[in-house]
Enzyme design. Structure first.
Site, PDB file in Angstrom:
ATOM      1  N   CYS A  59     -11.147   2.485   6.534  1.00  0.00           N
ATOM      2  CA  CYS A  59     -11.115   3.292   5.314  1.00  0.00           C
ATOM      3  C   CYS A  59     -12.420   4.046   5.069  1.00  0.00           C
ATOM      4  CB  CYS A  59     -10.833   2.387   4.129  1.00  0.00           C
ATOM      5  SG  CYS A  59     -11.780   0.851   4.178  1.00  0.00           S
ATOM      6  N   CYS A  60     -13.550   3.476   5.496  1.00  0.00           N
ATOM      7  CA  CYS A  60     -14.844   4.062   5.102  1.00  0.00           C
ATOM      8  C   CYS A  60     -15.166   5.388   5.795  1.00  0.00           C
ATOM      9  CB  CYS A  60     -15.972   3.062   5.318  1.00  0.00           C
ATOM     10  SG  CYS A  60     -15.744   1.489   4.469  1.00  0.00           S
ATOM     11  N   GLU A 115     -13.416  -8.855  -0.619  1.00  0.00           N
ATOM     12  CA  GLU A 115     -13.963  -7.494  -0.533  1.00  0.00           C
ATOM     13  C   GLU A 115     -14.381  -7.044  -1.939  1.00  0.00           C
ATOM     14  OE1 GLU A 115     -12.221  -5.162   3.125  1.00  0.00           O
ATOM     15  OE2 GLU A 115     -10.693  -5.315   1.588  1.00  0.00           O
ATOM     16  N   GLY A 141      -0.477  -1.915  -6.042  1.00  0.00           N
ATOM     17  CA  GLY A 141      -1.353  -3.068  -5.742  1.00  0.00           C
ATOM     18  C   GLY A 141      -2.753  -2.587  -5.429  1.00  0.00           C
ATOM     19  N   HIS A 142      -2.858  -1.476  -4.746  1.00  0.00           N
ATOM     20  CA  HIS A 142      -4.173  -0.856  -4.523  1.00  0.00           C
ATOM     21  C   HIS A 142      -4.186   0.442  -5.310  1.00  0.00           C
ATOM     22  CE1 HIS A 142      -7.780   0.771  -2.891  1.00  0.00           C
ATOM     23  NE2 HIS A 142      -7.859  -0.041  -1.865  1.00  0.00           N
ATOM     24  N   HIS A 195       0.769  -1.256   0.000  1.00  0.00           N
ATOM     25  CA  HIS A 195       0.000   0.000   0.000  1.00  0.00           C
ATOM     26  C   HIS A 195       0.800   1.306   0.000  1.00  0.00           C
ATOM     27  CE1 HIS A 195      -3.247  -2.757   1.164  1.00  0.00           C
ATOM     28  NE2 HIS A 195      -4.107  -1.797   0.996  1.00  0.00           N
ATOM     29  N   HIS A 255     -11.186  -6.953  -6.130  1.00  0.00           N
ATOM     30  CA  HIS A 255     -11.477  -6.056  -5.008  1.00  0.00           C
ATOM     31  C   HIS A 255     -12.230  -4.827  -5.542  1.00  0.00           C
ATOM     32  CE1 HIS A 255     -10.446  -3.044  -1.921  1.00  0.00           C
ATOM     33  NE2 HIS A 255     -10.367  -4.077  -1.098  1.00  0.00           N
ATOM     34  N   CYS A 271     -16.860   2.276   0.949  1.00  0.00           N
ATOM     35  CA  CYS A 271     -15.845   2.848   0.045  1.00  0.00           C
ATOM     36  C   CYS A 271     -16.087   2.438  -1.407  1.00  0.00           C
ATOM     37  CB  CYS A 271     -14.445   2.365   0.418  1.00  0.00           C
ATOM     38  SG  CYS A 271     -13.774   3.141   1.871  1.00  0.00           S
ATOM     39  N   GLU A 328     -19.144  -2.664   0.454  1.00  0.00           N
ATOM     40  CA  GLU A 328     -18.382  -1.724   1.293  1.00  0.00           C
ATOM     41  C   GLU A 328     -18.725  -0.266   0.945  1.00  0.00           C
ATOM     42  OE1 GLU A 328     -14.127  -2.391   1.176  1.00  0.00           O
ATOM     43  OE2 GLU A 328     -13.756  -0.405   2.042  1.00  0.00           O
TER      44      GLU A 328
END
Ligand code: FUB
Ligand code: ZN
Length: 629
Positions: free
Chosen positions: A392-393, A308, A181-182, A130, A256, A326, A324
């Site tokens: 994160c949300c 997710e 990766g994200h 990340h 994801h 997000c 989710e």
């Protein structure tokens, strides 16, 4: 691309004055941002920038994506300050900026995890660790801070970090040929390019997008360099990261959900900047796949907790829906960008659906409790929380809510486009001069929308008004004269090109009725069930409104509905009421099996908007109601 790109009218040029979104912005300002700030402090996320964690220390160990939580909060606080100055919040913002900058390393990098926990691992595991994702969020925060304060010190600091990444990654022999990766950094780099005019940031975003999914897979190479075996079943294993094939070959939404949405957003950004139609093609296919097979009625996406994210077509369970918060936010980001490139009403319909349902359910009415998952049914064991270990949300909501204004309109050189009906006042700087548009409406409760123009001289421009897909009956009046809507429809936008003058008024009457909605029969759980919508709002039943368990309720197919505005309920909502049937569970003497169907009795059924559930006594909730034919 067969039309010049539109751009969203920034929220700084839109003042929302309605009774629906404005209170949510106030709640975010007065409660949400403060509640999340307290949690960032309490959990050590801000203290992590002191860089004083050591092995064996009692202090919380910085986590690989803590920076993103702090950065999203900061971004949201800055957006809030842009429309509503607040000295106390400003002070916290500056304090957090100071903490972040104090942790900057001589090479420009900022990341407590890689500074004090695992410095030896820096850039060795882009797939999982990340650091590029966090850098993206820091860039977005720094731009927001610069916009809010005009002070360049945070932006300059973060640019040193962006410049390090720019040098480190790329096609050169001494550069890393990898990608995040994200996903997130890609869209942040486009934003940084737009904010600074520095083309190399855009070029780096393009590089990351083009490199993704190419063979040999970078994630394989870096795994080998770490002495690890790449995942089995490659390339499919890389679907989780949307790295299973190059972006232009992607036709199905996989993996994801948040990562996918951030990537599609960045691809749309790059398509807008480069005018490359070959990037729009996959986005259209991905949109089709998502909306025809993999999206909840609420605009929630990513049904599985396991990844997710996305699973098979029509796999949309209700109680275990991950959906989710997000991911709904990411969907809103993506669709807003799609609208600028290819104006289609159905895209705005879904964006609106996600705003009013899948995203908004993520936050309590008071603004300080949050859902991470947004299921469409609950036994009464799912409640909003003040924070999460993986949080994160909440800060993502903190940053979306102050910017709702920028989802209402787009503008072109001589064009004003209205996507959403939200009472507001907006100022457009068109090629031929400034135009103010005053929108008055009680939407989403009522479908009458009055639009009034103000300008210092008549101006020729095109006005486009979205004809929502949920609306079967609409009328439009221009200065009292009816306009035949069907003659003016272009991809579900009512298009009027004329010389406009100050005082011109439009009255759009969207008839809002309760609608029964049925799912595709392959969505197994919803077979024999119906959902209720009213305008853009999805409705649900809550246990607290019913004298019987929700599972006992059957809604006859021919039952009519009454709608009531209840000012004291859930900050004021329209409820949908009907006489339904309740299966009698109470007769304990009934045999386990019998030849006659169970007895039923009438029950008053009351549905509330889905976004407002879990704001009263905890209990059951159900969106898809068994229907009695
Ligand atoms: O990995 C960072 C964020 O945490 C993701 O976007 C969320 O899905 C959660 O896993
Ligand atoms: Zn989240």
């Amino acid at each position: 691309m067969d039309q010049p790109n539109l751009i969203p009218l920034p929220f700084t040029q839109v003042t929302i004055t309605d009774a629906f979104w404005a209170p949510r912005q106030v709640a975010n300002r007065d409660h949400g941002l403060w509640a999340v700030y307290d949690q960032l402090q309490a959990t050590g996320r801000i203290a992590a920038y002191n860089l004083d964690w050591q092995p064996g220390s009692k202090k919380p160990k910085p986590h690989v994506f803590w920076d993103s939580d702090v950065a999203k909060w900061l971004e949201g606080a800055c957006y809030s300050l842009l429309s509503h100055p607040d000295a106390a919040l400003q002070e916290k913002v500056e304090y957090v900026v100071d903490r972040i900058l104090s942790a900057q390393q001589p090479d420009g990098s900022i990341n407590p995890y890689f500074t004090v926990v695992a410095p030896q691992d820096r850039w060795t595991n882009l797939r999982d660790r990340h650091e590029l994702y966090c850098a993206g969020h820091l860039i977005e925060a720094a731009i927001a801070h610069h916009q809010a304060t005009g002070d360049p010190r945070f932006l300059n600091g973060i640019r040193r970090y962006a410049d390090l990444i720019d040098r480190k990654f790329g096609p050169g022999e001494d550069q890393i040929h990898g990608y995040p990766g994200h996903e997130e950094l890609e869209l942040a780099l486009v934003k940084l390019y737009r904010h600074t005019g520095e083309k190399r940031y855009l070029e780096k975003a393009v590089y990351f997008i083009e490199e993704r999914g190419r063979e040999p897979h970078y994630f394989d190479l870096e795994a080998q360099a770490r002495g690890e075996k790449p995942p089995d079943k490659c390339p499919d294993a890389y679907e989780y990261w949307q790295a299973h094939c190059p972006v232009r070959e992607q036709t199905e939404v996989v993996g994801h959900a948040v990562r996918a949405m951030y990537m599609y957003s960045a691809v749309a950004d790059v398509a807008a900047e480069t005018q490359d139609p070959s990037l729009m093609e996959p986005l259209r296919m991905l949109w089709d796949d998502l909306t025809s097979k993999k999206m909840y009625l609420t605009g929630g996406i990513g049904s599985s907790e396991g990844n997710e994210g996305f699973t098979d077509p029509y796999d949309l369970p209700n109680k275990t829906a991950y959906a989710e918060t997000c991911a709904a936010i990411g969907l809103i980001f993506w669709l807003q960008r799609m609208l600028q490139l290819d104006l289609r009403g159905e895209v705005a319909d879904v964006m609106e659906r996600a705003l009013y349902n899948g995203m908004l359910s993520g936050i309590s009415l008071r603004g300080d409790r949050f859902f991470y998952e947004n299921p469409l049914a609950s036994d009464g064991d799912h409640y909003r929380q003040p924070f999460f270990k993986c949080s994160c949300c909440p800060p993502n909501l903190n940053r979306l809510l102050p910017t709702i204004g920028s989802y209402i309109y787009s503008q072109g050189p001589q064009e004003i486009v209205t996507h959403l009906y939200i009472q507001s006042e907006a100022t457009f700087n068109l090629e031929k001069g400034e135009v103010t548009l005053v929108q008055e409406t009680d939407y989403p409760w009522d479908g009458v929308v009055c639009l009034r123009f103000e300008m210092n001289a008549p101006r020729q421009f095109t006005l486009k008004l979205r004809h929502p897909g949920w609306c079967q009956e609409a009328r439009l009046y221009l200065n009292g004269e009816e306009v035949p809507i069907q003659l003016h429809l272009d991809h579900s936008y009512i298009t009027l090109d004329r010389l406009w003058a100050s005082g011109d008024q439009l009255r759009l009457q969207l008839v809002i009725r309760v609608t029964r909605v049925y799912a595709h029969p392959r969505v197994q759980e919803n077979l024999g069930r119906v959902a209720l919508m009213r305008g853009p709002l999805v409705y649900c039943l809550e246990g607290v409104d019913h004298p019987v368990p929700l599972s006992a309720i059957r809604l006859p197919r021919d039952t009519g509905f009454d709608c009531h505005f209840e000012p004291d309920l859930l900050d004021g909502v329209i409820t949908i009421q009907a006489t339904a049937k309740a299966v009698d569970f109470t007769d304990e003497d009934q045999p386990l099996y019998q030849r006659t169907p169970p007895r039923t009795q009438p029950v008053k059924m009351k549905a509330i908007p889905y976004y407002a559930w879990d704001n009263r006594a905890p209990g059951e909730m159900m969106v898809w109601i068994p229907e009695d034919c």
